[in-house]
Design a protein around this motif. Sequence first.
Motif, PDB file in Angstrom:
ATOM      1  N   GLU E  87      38.055  37.041  35.942  1.00 38.61           N
ATOM      2  CA  GLU E  87      37.889  35.941  34.987  1.00 38.61           C
ATOM      3  C   GLU E  87      37.031  36.353  33.797  1.00 38.61           C
ATOM      4  O   GLU E  87      37.293  35.953  32.662  1.00 38.61           O
ATOM      5  N   VAL E  88      36.010  37.156  34.062  1.00 40.77           N
ATOM      6  CA  VAL E  88      35.034  37.487  33.026  1.00 40.77           C
ATOM      7  C   VAL E  88      35.512  38.621  32.113  1.00 40.77           C
ATOM      8  O   VAL E  88      35.221  38.631  30.911  1.00 40.77           O
ATOM      9  N   ALA E 226      42.231  32.582  34.804  1.00 42.57           N
ATOM     10  CA  ALA E 226      41.965  32.227  33.406  1.00 42.57           C
ATOM     11  C   ALA E 226      40.472  32.389  33.117  1.00 42.57           C
ATOM     12  O   ALA E 226      39.644  32.388  34.021  1.00 42.57           O
ATOM     13  N   ARG E 227      40.159  32.536  31.827  1.00 41.97           N
ATOM     14  CA  ARG E 227      38.764  32.721  31.457  1.00 41.97           C
ATOM     15  C   ARG E 227      37.957  31.453  31.796  1.00 41.97           C
ATOM     16  O   ARG E 227      38.443  30.343  31.642  1.00 41.97           O
ATOM     17  N   PRO E 228      36.747  31.623  32.303  1.00 37.80           N
ATOM     18  CA  PRO E 228      35.890  30.459  32.569  1.00 37.80           C
ATOM     19  C   PRO E 228      35.559  29.737  31.272  1.00 37.80           C
ATOM     20  O   PRO E 228      35.639  30.314  30.184  1.00 37.80           O
ATOM     21  N   GLU E 231      30.748  26.982  29.121  1.00 34.62           N
ATOM     22  CA  GLU E 231      29.609  26.498  29.892  1.00 34.62           C
ATOM     23  C   GLU E 231      29.432  27.319  31.181  1.00 34.62           C
ATOM     24  O   GLU E 231      28.319  27.687  31.546  1.00 34.62           O
ATOM     25  N   SER E 232      30.549  27.617  31.831  1.00 36.07           N
ATOM     26  CA  SER E 232      30.460  28.405  33.066  1.00 36.07           C
ATOM     27  C   SER E 232      29.913  29.793  32.772  1.00 36.07           C
ATOM     28  O   SER E 232      29.082  30.329  33.516  1.00 36.07           O
ATOM     29  N   LEU E 233      30.374  30.379  31.677  1.00 32.74           N
ATOM     30  CA  LEU E 233      29.886  31.708  31.313  1.00 32.74           C
ATOM     31  C   LEU E 233      28.391  31.653  31.011  1.00 32.74           C
ATOM     32  O   LEU E 233      27.631  32.538  31.418  1.00 32.74           O
ATOM     33  N   ASP E 235      26.227  29.427  32.137  1.00 29.10           N
ATOM     34  CA  ASP E 235      25.531  29.220  33.407  1.00 29.10           C
ATOM     35  C   ASP E 235      25.353  30.548  34.149  1.00 29.10           C
ATOM     36  O   ASP E 235      24.336  30.786  34.795  1.00 29.10           O
ATOM     37  N   ALA E 236      26.353  31.397  34.043  1.00 25.81           N
ATOM     38  CA  ALA E 236      26.297  32.659  34.765  1.00 25.81           C
ATOM     39  C   ALA E 236      25.512  33.724  34.016  1.00 25.81           C
ATOM     40  O   ALA E 236      25.386  34.861  34.471  1.00 25.81           O
ATOM     41  N   VAL E 238      26.403  35.188  31.379  1.00 25.27           N
ATOM     42  CA  VAL E 238      27.286  36.186  30.786  1.00 25.27           C
ATOM     43  C   VAL E 238      27.217  36.057  29.269  1.00 25.27           C
ATOM     44  O   VAL E 238      27.393  34.957  28.743  1.00 25.27           O
TER      45      VAL E 238
END
Lengths: 247, 247, 247, 247, 247, 247
Positions: E87-88, E226-228, E231-233, E235-236, E238
């Motif tokens: 995903e990343v 699919a790409r996160p 916001e998810s990125l 949060d991680a 990244v």
Amino acid sequence: MRIKIINPNRTAVFTERCLNAGRAVAAPGSEILATNPAAGPASVECHLDEVLATLGVVEEVAAGEAAGVDAHVIACFGDTGLHAAREVANGPVVGMSEAAVYAAALIAYRFSIITLPSRTRIFSDRVLQHAGLEHRCAVRCIDVAVSDCSDESMELYEALLVEGRRALAEDHADAIVLGCAGLEMLSEPLRQALGVPVVEGVAAGVKMAEGLVSMGLATGRTGAWARPSAESLRDAGVRTKSKEQAV
Amino acid sequence: MRIKIINPNRTAVFTERCLNAGRAVAAPGSEILATNPAAGPASVECHLDEVLATLGVVEEVAAGEAAGVDAHVIACFGDTGLHAAREVANGPVVGMSEAAVYAAALIAYRFSIITLPSRTRIFSDRVLQHAGLEHRCAVRCIDVAVSDCSDESMELYEALLVEGRRALAEDHADAIVLGCAGLEMLSEPLRQALGVPVVEGVAAGVKMAEGLVSMGLATGRTGAWARPSAESLRDAGVRTKSKEQAV
Amino acid sequence: MRIKIINPNRTAVFTERCLNAGRAVAAPGSEILATNPAAGPASVECHLDEVLATLGVVEEVAAGEAAGVDAHVIACFGDTGLHAAREVANGPVVGMSEAAVYAAALIAYRFSIITLPSRTRIFSDRVLQHAGLEHRCAVRCIDVAVSDCSDESMELYEALLVEGRRALAEDHADAIVLGCAGLEMLSEPLRQALGVPVVEGVAAGVKMAEGLVSMGLATGRTGAWARPSAESLRDAGVRTKSKEQAV
Amino acid sequence: MRIKIINPNRTAVFTERCLNAGRAVAAPGSEILATNPAAGPASVECHLDEVLATLGVVEEVAAGEAAGVDAHVIACFGDTGLHAAREVANGPVVGMSEAAVYAAALIAYRFSIITLPSRTRIFSDRVLQHAGLEHRCAVRCIDVAVSDCSDESMELYEALLVEGRRALAEDHADAIVLGCAGLEMLSEPLRQALGVPVVEGVAAGVKMAEGLVSMGLATGRTGAWARPSAESLRDAGVRTKSKEQAV
Amino acid sequence: MRIKIINPNRTAVFTERCLNAGRAVAAPGSEILATNPAAGPASVECHLDEVLATLGVVEEVAAGEAAGVDAHVIACFGDTGLHAAREVANGPVVGMSEAAVYAAALIAYRFSIITLPSRTRIFSDRVLQHAGLEHRCAVRCIDVAVSDCSDESMELYEALLVEGRRALAEDHADAIVLGCAGLEMLSEPLRQALGVPVVEGVAAGVKMAEGLVSMGLATGRTGAWARPSAESLRDAGVRTKSKEQAV
Amino acid sequence: MRIKIINPNRTAVFTERCLNAGRAVAAPGSEILATNPAAGPASVECHLDEVLATLGVVEEVAAGEAAGVDAHVIACFGDTGLHAAREVANGPVVGMSEAAVYAAALIAYRFSIITLPSRTRIFSDRVLQHAGLEHRCAVRCIDVAVSDCSDESMELYEALLVEGRRALAEDHADAIVLGCAGLEMLSEPLRQALGVPVVEGVAAGVKMAEGLVSMGLATGRTGAWARPSAESLRDAGVRTKSKEQAV
């Protein structure tokens, strides 16, 4: 709520054990009943036995429904008559075998059923195919007749222990499922001797039945387990009055 | 040799059609008989019906054995009572559904069962799981009751035709299996209309049974289909004398 | 009707044995023929052998069709060239392996193939995957070359017996399938020694072929086994005249 | 290293396209060759075609081995003759179809093969069963003959596009596999139009073959793909001298 | 092109071995990098370890992307964090385990993974279920902790050899897959001792990654990978700048 | 007994709904708690989210264990972090998704999950593969983000209703499984509109957890879910004191 355990064979000592197994785990407020048909086979060890036993299961379900029972548990490995019982009952019906393997799947990645006698391997296969856990569960058989389980001999325990050790070593089992009703008294000794959880299916069936009743869930009626026609119910001698009142 | 077709329901018109289907394909020297239980359901459309019908099947098998029949064919889609019948019979027992899908698999890479009514989809699934052809066979249902098939209305034919066309287009079927006994008269019209082979299971069952008898093959007795105990046979009301003479 | 057995290898002693196996079970009025290609491998023990043998099978099918044969049976475990043969033939074509496992499935819940040599395990796997009986059939191999089966030594019998006993104990087999053509003379001794049915595939193939012809069933032409184009048939040296007359 | 692409049919325009597809992705230092048998089918559209084409594949593999090629790629969807080629070659042999689905599985959770003509669906099924990706890959067919792909008409592109859109919507595909050799020129337009990766199998086969050679991996010789006997090789007309030197 | 190997555990000696394994097989012009997270588990031997290690994998992928790496290889059996890494990353991400079983499937009909310690059997099962090769690959475990593999003791080699011999005899394996990163130095001795190909997954992963980059293939973005969301990125942790520039 | 529901995302409104769902079905004497991690994703919609959310799940499990909770329920479709949580907890851990499909399997032969958003289809596939019900359950997706479920808009209800109707017609579903936590308020309206049972997983998880505690069953420790090493627990920041006291 009231949950009725049906032992499909006519051997009363098994019925009593199943009642004990169920009561030992019942939630406060759950009333557990247990019964067996007056007629039918002494134990269910072949398909012919299953046919006769199923007649008794259906009768007992109909009687339970008439008496306002909330759910039924079938207390025979192989879940004798499960499909027909679901058609006849208003409330949920849970088989001890499917309940046992679902409980096992929640605590063990791989597990093994130890059942008896060998010719009933096909019953365990059928349960696993229906329940869907063939990829995580092995089946092992010991050649003791079910009817010989009614005395509390050490022979059965020893046979289960030997096969249980093989299950750990060869099947990579992290838990054992007892493949017969009425063996709850062997559960704790086996757990201690083997060092893995041992799942007894009648208890599992009672808890799953309780769960379904608490959630207000009953058998879906649009497909495979739809209610039989009035004629089919009449042919089967099922008192249909209670049915027609329901749902 | 003598082969007995057992229609598990009590509807005589189906029995007669099954007899016709069997006789039309029998080898020279094969005597084909057909019967149905006096009691039991008018048609087999749910699991409860199956239980009652199985009692009749077992009785008819026992009677056939006593009369020296060489093999039995069960003429109901779903192969009602097949396992119990195999336990009771000395000779081979063939289900029309398993015979139909095996015949279909020899002439078509992919094929579709068209069965009825919809709630019996679970019977076809069970047959395919046992026979092992889930990867090559789709199941389609039409919502006509089996009992309505006893008149020769066009309605059933039209429904089969519609679903058959869908099977060709959507399932990539190269053949159709008729998912009900007693429809042999629709086989040829459907074949012509659809342009693919149409397999009728009672005929297939008779030919497979003939084959097993010719090869001297009968049910293996070491496992799932071993003979029931004398007590089980007695409980089921099966006359055991002929059994004890045999084997 | 006339049924032609095709032994795909050029070893005539196998062809003769296949003919005997087929004639022993044929229905009154069925004429059984057997042949093998003049060229091709002495036995079919690898994929390269299969390619060469398939050419011979296709030629023999074309010759059989020209001679008005009603059906063909391929007499080699693995069903050499089955797909191509079905495309070329007008009538049905049955492989001995698929016929054997279907016959076994009608008399045994679980069964085992014993085949040879070990490297052909992939052929049995392919047959079971196509026929769909992987869940009920185990494959066991013995390391005797097929070509060594042409003398009637006890060595082969002993090897089959040893592996058969393992199949009963470890695979829970209720029947044995002979995984090679031309072994029909070992069938009865093995049955007696093992106490379970032993299925010989050429016989099974002949009976299944008879059945299909009796039912008027031939290969479906809409998909995987549709007739090859005229150019493909010409490339393969198949005399196309008989094809164009047919259907 | 030297890698030889074998187009199993005799249509030279496909061979050229395969060569282009391979060279476009080859690593520095990899020499890519491509060839097709002089005889054999114009395209491989049925099992009969496969038999004839396999003879050519085996010959080309033997020639490649004699010329010191390091690995072979079979450039026909269905991986014509793959098993036999592996037996004959010393070095690795990769099928374009298995390479394509493995490449697709590394970049897409679900994907769809679009192949042609419809009757070859069985080839894709076989590839997926062997490669093991049936649970992640759907098969879609368009009814264009392979031989019609040799002109660069828009008709084929349009058909692929229509089916590709259905694959995204109905199969939840995240990538498309081109189910035919020689379509590399359609790969980029389809990728742009569909918005998902499009995998071309000849390129994938070349890269997988390169990888195996780099890792020093060649076909295991203990089982299904062991070398044929000297007699089998002689029967097949394979020059065995190079074989006997090797290993 | 540049390919970055990510060892998900913090043990640098494994990272170095993975780098060696990758460089030994890289194509001319491919630059191979290897790294491991500064934090995280010393080895990945349970699901809890996997969670922590996945955080490191995602960070390393993000760093690799920022540095313009073309593809990533995850060098831990079980393919720790593969889905999140896909995903990343913009470019393809290949797990060593899936690469190993695909490489093995191209050279062996059946093969066996030998992994360690026993409790990680579930990781190999997961890989095989995802990759789809359960029907051709067995899993064997040896009870050596991964962390003990960092010294080059003979104990590990001996354990692999013993289990490898069982794989040949009992699983009918034609090749062995090393079920742990960092064992490339045992590959050749095992190959010689066992007489079958031995597949090392990091090397396989590098070659598959090279192949995908050469073919211009990257992860499909329409479904499971699919790409996160931004916001998810975030949060991680990244760094999303490089993401937003890409595609 | 005390059962703690863990909502893996940081959205408190979901946590509250899960608590309501659990309390509504709890047995007398069961105390139901619910919590969510302070950090972590707002919703779990991709694999990257799952990694972060799993850290929170593990922390909450460790906290629950320290507080003497008897069992945990993971309240996110996909059963985020289930394997790691089982390793860390002494008592049983139940995922809402596995609980939901097991409950559904007890009341419906076939059923469908309706989940969201589409990219999480892979989570439902994973659950079904692990739980083993792929053959009886279809997966349908609606394209609403999980985070949008926090308001009680009709849009979500309408989407579920549309897809539910398709499930009945196309999947032959006899029950529906809500594929997201926090939707218990839609359960009854959907049941009435669709006429089939609707299963809410958090409630199912609570009842299954209750059942396991009543039966004295906890996670087996010999294989896949054995306790992590002290070092792994320390790396994960799990307070290990309570662990060492236990067992």
